[in-house]
Structure formats: C-alpha cells, structure tokens
Write an enzyme that holds these catalytic residues in place. Structure first.
Site, PDB file in Angstrom:
ATOM      1  N   TRP A 170       0.812  -1.222   0.000  1.00 48.97           N
ATOM      2  CA  TRP A 170       0.000   0.000   0.000  1.00 48.97           C
ATOM      3  C   TRP A 170       0.847   1.275   0.000  1.00 48.97           C
ATOM      4  CZ3 TRP A 170      -0.725  -3.632   4.101  1.00 48.97           C
ATOM      5  CH2 TRP A 170      -1.667  -4.620   3.811  1.00 48.97           C
ATOM      6  N   HIS A 171       2.005   1.220  -0.634  1.00 46.23           N
ATOM      7  CA  HIS A 171       2.886   2.385  -0.701  1.00 46.23           C
ATOM      8  C   HIS A 171       2.969   2.946  -2.117  1.00 46.23           C
ATOM      9  CE1 HIS A 171       5.135   0.824   3.142  1.00 46.23           C
ATOM     10  NE2 HIS A 171       3.901   1.219   3.387  1.00 46.23           N
ATOM     11  N   TYR A 172       1.903   2.782  -2.876  1.00 44.75           N
ATOM     12  CA  TYR A 172       1.908   3.275  -4.254  1.00 44.75           C
ATOM     13  C   TYR A 172       2.012   4.797  -4.284  1.00 44.75           C
ATOM     14  CZ  TYR A 172      -3.073   3.267  -2.941  1.00 44.75           C
ATOM     15  OH  TYR A 172      -4.266   3.421  -2.274  1.00 44.75           O
TER      16      TYR A 172
END
Length: 492
Positions: free
Chosen positions: A424-426
């Site tokens: 979830w680090h896009y």
C-alpha cells in the site's frame, strides 16, 4: 490493532477501505475516511532519509521542525512483541547491521521504529492533527465527494475558481474560492485520487480527455504517468504455538535495495484458528500459488474450498515481509469513466524491470537465512522437524509458505512473480517537474496545488506515512511564512 486485517479485507460499500484491483491483478486498497491511510494502515512510523530530503529539494531545517510536530501528537514507542524481537535479533545474525535501536531516522541496519498505535492497541490518525487548527478558520465536510475543480479559462492561463462536490444525499454543490489574494485550492486525494481528479477536471493528456468528452483545460501528457507500487512478497513461518499479534515494529534496512519487516498472530484467537490474514491471506489467493492475473473470484473461491484440507498448524505463526525500496518498474493511471467514485484503471507493471526481480530474489534469500538463524529458531521455538513437517503439508495443499513447490523446480524469480502483493505504498501520477512545480503548484494553471504521495518519485523511508504527514505541516509553514513574512509566522 486487532482488526487491522479485517478492515483491509472488507470490500463492502460502507467500508473505510475501498478495494481496487490493479490491471496487474493485485488486490489493493484506498482509504475513504477522514485521516486517509493513517486510519487503515499498519501504523509503522519512520522518517525519510536525509538524502531523500535533499533530492526532494526541501528545506532541511523546516523538515526537522515539521516531523516532531506530528510525532508529539500521535506517535508512540512500541512495546516490542516476541516475534518482532526474534526478527530483530535474526536480522543482526545475518548481517543487517548495525543495530540502531529505537529511532525514527532512516539508517542502514536494523532498528525499531515508531507506531501510531498506543500500547492498548488504540490507533491515532492524521485526523487528530486537525485539533491543532483554529476551528474558526476550518470547516470539514466528511461526506462530500469532490467531482471536479472548476476554472476560469478566459485569461492567458486558466485559473482555478472553485470545486463541484456531492453531499451524502447526492445533492450537487459548487463552492468558489475567495477573491482574496493568495486563495488557492489544495488537492490531497492520494496517489490514486489526485491524478484522477486532475483528469476529471480537464488537466491531462488531450487525447485521453477527449475520449471521455472532458473539456481540456491543460494538455499535460504526464498526468497519471509514472505510477509505482513497491512490490511486497511475504513468507509465512508456521509455528507450533500461539504467536502474539504484532504489526510492523522492527525493520531491516539493507544495502541490497530491500527492506525486511514482520507481522504476526493475525487470524489467531488463543487456540482457535480463523485462518484470516486480510489481503495477505491464503483465502484470497495472495499466499497461494495463484499468480496475480489468475486471481479471479472463482479461483479464489476454489482455493477457499480446498483450504479446508490444510492443517490448522499451517496458519499458526507470522509473516516476514520483503519490500523493494525503489522499484524501477513503472505504470500509469487512466480513467475508465467520469464517475469520481469509481476506481480508475491503474497499472504498476510489477517486476517488468529485471533489476526489480533481482532485488526481490535477494530479499527472499535474506529471509531464508533469517529463519534458519539461531536467534530466530530459539526465540520463536521453531524446531527443524516441525517446520519441515508443516512445509511438506503446505506443498500438498498447494500454498506458498516459503519458496518451495512440489518438485522444487520453480525459481525464486517465479516465486516473486506468483506471490507479489502490495504494501500500500503506491505513489506517482503527479510528479514534481512534470505535473506540479517544486512549490507543488499545478503546471499551466493558477491557484491549484497538489500535496500528497502522488508527487513522490519514490516512496520515502521504509514506510511513507510519516513523510506524508510531515509534508502537510511543512508546506503549511512554508506557505504561511511566505505570505506573512518569517517574523510574523514564527509561532505558527
């Protein structure tokens, strides 16, 4: 903290976590709640490196004033769980050193970082930072859905003048900027929402906008481009006994371009095994041998049915995670329609660059060494005979607990591709220098800025939330001081 994985796995229309599946086939999530990702994430808090700050062109002194402002309000020192201690000691055993102790700073080696969870599991979020604001100057509409930014295009350069949004009852409203000098619109909708909103507002590639019958305000081919996600691969380590729940607390910052982290105990309630690990769960195929493109609803349901034959011991234990620090693979974001509530089409192209695949393999090898280290086996109570027994069970059940297949012919490269998930680090889509300037003003228009992870060319530190929150404080101070003069804004 106990419900972290459940929130992320909730795909209902009322969930604060909005599921989306990239065109790569990887399940992902967007936060739709005041406070954003800090309301649904794993809580780990760690700053960006000093070199990152320099590359971003930020004022280092002001950055070092802004991080503590966040930390004093919502960040805590974690009480280290046994699983985290074991991973910490094992990282040092395999050479991820030195040990940097408890620190927010980004340094090579092994460290313990901060958390936005209290010791009792209560979460603190970015929304709480609003308590420091002057309530007389602040209105928060928590059920408003912005549809587009409106512009006055009569001058030489379009000027943002307002926003159109819908309230919780579906009624449409239009609000306008004050005519006061310096009034601006700030977009902070995240790496998916911000480029999506610019496109819906007429800022983006001309051909793409025309296909959607969107009036072109600024033809900018870079909006939505350069999307990246840090690929994550996890290895589940089965244990004989119950493992205490823990989210990310320990991290190994390696010189091989990967970060090693850990979590444990999710899906366990004392001796009852629910076999649920959220988005990293065997139930939705992320730990199974179902490659991303084949993770259809039918395939996932079929795996759930077969999972009943998996020994419950295979779900006792914890995860060791490896995340690529700075992926070379890049993708893009495109609209599929003009409904702002719908997810756009997002492509990350995981492992399309060979260097990313090479680093993933390096990370898996570090984990393989880690789980065989004396500290890990002693601290966790794993004995080789039990581990081997459970791993053989996993082969028969066709799940990837570690990179081991029925005939051992599948390469580590293939393991990386088949088991890739997200952390979830896009980021990306509104890069500095291409979509916004160094002051985060949108290029080609007046009175509009973007301030969030969509402007990042790489994810800061091992986990970005600290820097995203710092950035809000940093730019608030910077803009205020520019407007009022440094002396007048010293106590802001």
């Amino acid at each position: 903290m106990q419900n972290f994985h459940i929130t992320l796995a909730d795909t209902s229309s009322t969930s604060v976590s909005q599921c989306f599946v990239s065109t790569d086939g990887v399940y992902n999530a967007r936060a739709r709640v005041l406070g954003g990702g800090s309301c649904i994430n794993a809580g780990f808090y760690t700053r960006a490196s000093s070199s990152y700050v320099k590359r971003a062109g930020w004022d280092e002194k002001l950055v070092n004033e802004s991080y503590p402002w966040v930390e004093k309000q919502i960040v805590h020192r974690p009480k280290l769980a046994l699983w985290q201690k074991a991973v910490r000691d094992a990282l040092l055993d395999v050479g991820v050193s030195p040990f940097n102790g408890f620190t927010y700073d980004h340094k090579y080696g092994t460290k313990v970082g901060g958390t936005i969870f209290e010791g009792n599991g209560r979460r603190h979020t970015a929304a709480e930072l609003l308590a420091s604001a002057n309530p007389d100057n602040l209105d928060v509409l928590i059920h408003a859905n912005v549809e587009k930014v409106t512009f006055d295009t009569r001058g030489k350069k379009p000027k943002a003048v307002g926003v159109i949004f819908k309230d919780e009852n579906g009624r449409k409203h239009q609000v306008f900027l004050s005519k006061k000098r310096g009034s601006e619109i700030f977009v902070s909708s995240g790496a998916i929402g911000s480029p999506q909103l610019l496109l819906l507002s007429g800022i983006g590639p001309k051909k793409d906008l025309q296909k959607m019958n969107i009036s072109v305000v600024v033809d900018n081919k870079f909006v939505g481009k350069g999307m990246q996600d840090n690929p994550l691969n996890t290895i589940f380590i089965p244990t004989k006994n119950h493992v205490e729940q823990s989210l990310i607390q320990t991290v190994g910052i390696t010189k091989k371009g990967v970060y090693i982290e850990a979590s444990s105990g999710f899906g366990q309630t004392n001796d009852s095994i629910q076999c649920h690990h959220g988005l990293a769960s065997a139930e939705i195929g992320q730990l199974s041998t179902i490659p991303p493109k084949q993770r259809t609803k039918n395939a996932i349901q079929d795996f759930k049915d077969r999972k009943q034959d998996i020994p419950f011991e295979a779900f006792k234990g914890g995860f060791i995670l490896e995340k690529l620090a700075t992926p070379m693979s890049k993708g893009e974001l495109k609209l599929i329609n003009t409904n702002p509530k719908d997810n756009p089409a997002v492509t990350f192209n995981y492992f399309s660059h060979p260097y990313d695949l090479q680093r993933c393999v390096e990370g898996i090898r570090i984990i393989e060494s880690l789980v065989k280290s004396a500290h890990f086996t002693n601290d966790i109570g794993c004995d080789e005979e039990t581990t081997e027994k459970l791993l053989n069970m996993s082969v028969k059940a066709n799940i990837n607990l570690i990179p081991k297949q029925i005939n051992d012919t599948v390469s580590l490269e293939q393991f990386c591709k088949d088991t890739v998930i997200t952390i979830w680090h896009y980021h990306g889509g509104c890069h500095v220098g291409k979509v916004v300037g160094h002051d985060y003003r949108v290029l080609g228009v007046h009175r509009l800025r973007v301030l969030d992870g969509s402007t990042f060319k790489e994810s800061p530190g091992t986990n970005p939330q600290a820097t995203v929150m710092m950035m809000g404080r940093y730019m608030g101070l910077k803009i205020t001081r520019e407007r009022l003069g440094r002396r007048g804004a010293t106590n802001v």
